[in-house]
Design a protein around this motif. Sequence first.
Motif, PDB file in Angstrom:
ATOM      1  N   ALA A  31      16.260  34.736  12.156  1.00 17.26           N
ATOM      2  CA  ALA A  31      15.743  33.651  11.326  1.00 17.26           C
ATOM      3  C   ALA A  31      16.474  33.658   9.987  1.00 17.26           C
ATOM      4  N   ALA A  32      16.940  32.499   9.558  1.00 19.11           N
ATOM      5  CA  ALA A  32      17.677  32.385   8.307  1.00 19.11           C
ATOM      6  C   ALA A  32      17.063  31.297   7.444  1.00 19.11           C
ATOM      7  N   LYS A  33      16.938  31.580   6.152  1.00 16.76           N
ATOM      8  CA  LYS A  33      16.347  30.608   5.239  1.00 16.76           C
ATOM      9  C   LYS A  33      17.411  29.756   4.547  1.00 16.76           C
ATOM     10  N   GLU A  34      18.627  30.264   4.473  1.00 14.65           N
ATOM     11  CA  GLU A  34      19.699  29.563   3.768  1.00 14.65           C
ATOM     12  C   GLU A  34      20.737  29.056   4.767  1.00 14.65           C
ATOM     13  N   THR A  35      21.586  28.129   4.299  1.00 15.95           N
ATOM     14  CA  THR A  35      22.680  27.627   5.115  1.00 15.95           C
ATOM     15  C   THR A  35      23.969  27.706   4.309  1.00 15.95           C
ATOM     16  N   ILE A  36      25.094  27.639   5.008  1.00 15.68           N
ATOM     17  CA  ILE A  36      26.407  27.655   4.384  1.00 15.68           C
ATOM     18  C   ILE A  36      27.305  26.712   5.179  1.00 15.68           C
ATOM     19  N   GLU A  37      28.236  26.100   4.492  1.00 20.75           N
ATOM     20  CA  GLU A  37      29.163  25.198   5.159  1.00 20.75           C
ATOM     21  C   GLU A  37      30.539  25.859   5.226  1.00 20.75           C
ATOM     22  N   ILE A  38      31.065  25.957   6.438  1.00 21.28           N
ATOM     23  CA  ILE A  38      32.398  26.527   6.667  1.00 21.28           C
ATOM     24  C   ILE A  38      33.171  25.547   7.531  1.00 21.28           C
ATOM     25  N   ASP A  39      34.313  25.127   7.034  1.00 23.05           N
ATOM     26  CA  ASP A  39      35.187  24.176   7.734  1.00 23.05           C
ATOM     27  C   ASP A  39      34.442  22.902   8.147  1.00 23.05           C
ATOM     28  N   GLY A  40      33.547  22.437   7.286  1.00 23.92           N
ATOM     29  CA  GLY A  40      32.835  21.200   7.548  1.00 23.92           C
ATOM     30  C   GLY A  40      31.640  21.321   8.471  1.00 23.92           C
ATOM     31  N   VAL A  41      31.330  22.522   8.910  1.00 23.68           N
ATOM     32  CA  VAL A  41      30.192  22.757   9.803  1.00 23.68           C
ATOM     33  C   VAL A  41      29.152  23.574   9.042  1.00 23.68           C
ATOM     34  N   TYR A  43      26.106  26.158   8.953  1.00 18.71           N
ATOM     35  CA  TYR A  43      25.545  27.255   9.743  1.00 18.71           C
ATOM     36  C   TYR A  43      24.382  27.886   8.989  1.00 18.71           C
ATOM     37  N   PRO A  44      23.433  28.506   9.703  1.00 23.38           N
ATOM     38  CA  PRO A  44      22.430  29.339   9.034  1.00 23.38           C
ATOM     39  C   PRO A  44      23.129  30.562   8.432  1.00 23.38           C
ATOM     40  N   LEU A  45      22.665  31.019   7.266  1.00 24.94           N
ATOM     41  CA  LEU A  45      23.302  32.132   6.560  1.00 24.94           C
ATOM     42  C   LEU A  45      22.363  33.320   6.475  1.00 24.94           C
ATOM     43  N   VAL A  46      22.868  34.495   6.842  1.00 25.73           N
ATOM     44  CA  VAL A  46      22.134  35.750   6.702  1.00 25.73           C
ATOM     45  C   VAL A  46      22.946  36.638   5.789  1.00 25.73           C
ATOM     46  N   LYS A  47      22.335  37.101   4.693  1.00 24.14           N
ATOM     47  CA  LYS A  47      23.024  37.959   3.735  1.00 24.14           C
ATOM     48  C   LYS A  47      22.751  39.423   4.073  1.00 24.14           C
ATOM     49  N   LEU A  48      23.827  40.203   4.081  1.00 22.33           N
ATOM     50  CA  LEU A  48      23.730  41.628   4.382  1.00 22.33           C
ATOM     51  C   LEU A  48      24.223  42.427   3.187  1.00 22.33           C
ATOM     52  N   GLU A  49      23.658  43.604   2.991  1.00 22.89           N
ATOM     53  CA  GLU A  49      24.090  44.463   1.885  1.00 22.89           C
ATOM     54  C   GLU A  49      25.356  45.226   2.225  1.00 22.89           C
ATOM     55  N   ILE A  50      25.502  45.600   3.497  1.00 22.15           N
ATOM     56  CA  ILE A  50      26.658  46.413   3.887  1.00 22.15           C
ATOM     57  C   ILE A  50      27.010  46.101   5.337  1.00 22.15           C
ATOM     58  N   THR A  51      28.309  46.013   5.619  1.00 24.22           N
ATOM     59  CA  THR A  51      28.806  45.799   6.976  1.00 24.22           C
ATOM     60  C   THR A  51      29.951  46.772   7.229  1.00 24.22           C
ATOM     61  N   ASN A  52      30.617  46.603   8.363  1.00 22.07           N
ATOM     62  CA  ASN A  52      31.723  47.505   8.680  1.00 22.07           C
ATOM     63  C   ASN A  52      32.913  47.314   7.738  1.00 22.07           C
ATOM     64  N   THR A  53      32.980  46.194   7.017  1.00 22.13           N
ATOM     65  CA  THR A  53      34.093  45.976   6.090  1.00 22.13           C
ATOM     66  C   THR A  53      33.861  46.608   4.737  1.00 22.13           C
ATOM     67  N   SER A  54      32.634  47.087   4.474  1.00 26.74           N
ATOM     68  CA  SER A  54      32.360  47.711   3.184  1.00 26.74           C
ATOM     69  C   SER A  54      31.753  49.109   3.302  1.00 26.74           C
ATOM     70  N   HIS A  55      31.394  49.535   4.497  1.00 28.92           N
ATOM     71  CA  HIS A  55      30.790  50.855   4.688  1.00 28.92           C
ATOM     72  C   HIS A  55      31.860  51.941   4.550  1.00 28.92           C
ATOM     73  N   PRO A  56      31.597  52.976   3.768  1.00 30.15           N
ATOM     74  CA  PRO A  56      32.608  54.022   3.549  1.00 30.15           C
ATOM     75  C   PRO A  56      33.105  54.690   4.825  1.00 30.15           C
ATOM     76  N   PHE A  57      32.256  54.845   5.831  1.00 32.16           N
ATOM     77  CA  PHE A  57      32.689  55.491   7.070  1.00 32.16           C
ATOM     78  C   PHE A  57      33.748  54.656   7.777  1.00 32.16           C
ATOM     79  N   PHE A  58      33.546  53.348   7.850  1.00 27.96           N
ATOM     80  CA  PHE A  58      34.460  52.475   8.578  1.00 27.96           C
ATOM     81  C   PHE A  58      35.701  52.100   7.783  1.00 27.96           C
ATOM     82  N   THR A  59      35.632  52.178   6.455  1.00 27.06           N
ATOM     83  CA  THR A  59      36.791  51.834   5.633  1.00 27.06           C
ATOM     84  C   THR A  59      37.692  53.031   5.389  1.00 27.06           C
ATOM     85  N   GLY A  60      37.244  54.225   5.749  1.00 28.24           N
ATOM     86  CA  GLY A  60      38.055  55.424   5.549  1.00 28.24           C
ATOM     87  C   GLY A  60      37.944  55.989   4.150  1.00 28.24           C
ATOM     88  N   LYS A  61      37.000  55.533   3.381  1.00 29.87           N
ATOM     89  CA  LYS A  61      36.836  56.005   2.005  1.00 29.87           C
ATOM     90  C   LYS A  61      35.654  56.961   1.868  1.00 29.87           C
TER      91      LYS A  61
END
Length: 84
Positions: A31-41, A43-61
């Motif tokens: 369930a998402a309360k917000e929306t975002i527009e990407i390339d004219g479409v 979408y429902p938006l879900v905000k996350l605090e941390i994902t694989n692109t920022s987690h120290p284990f997955f980034t090697g830091k």
Amino acid sequence: MKKDIHPSNYREVVFKDMSNDDVFITRSTVAAKETIEIDGVTYPLVKLEITNTSHPFFTGKQKLVDTAGRVDKFRNRYGDRKKK
């Protein structure tokens, strides 16, 4: 794919990593309360605090913390148990 096996609200959703503004689109029933527009479409938006692109284990830091030589202290105190 089999028909009618997914829930009715199974749709494309945008997940956004708030720490580095990375976004990815996937299908979900979340369930998402917000929306975002990407390339004219829109979408429902879900905000996350941390994902694989920022987690120290997955980034090697990830930092390896030496806890004051506890392993060496243990070995000095108890030695190698296999010698007996």
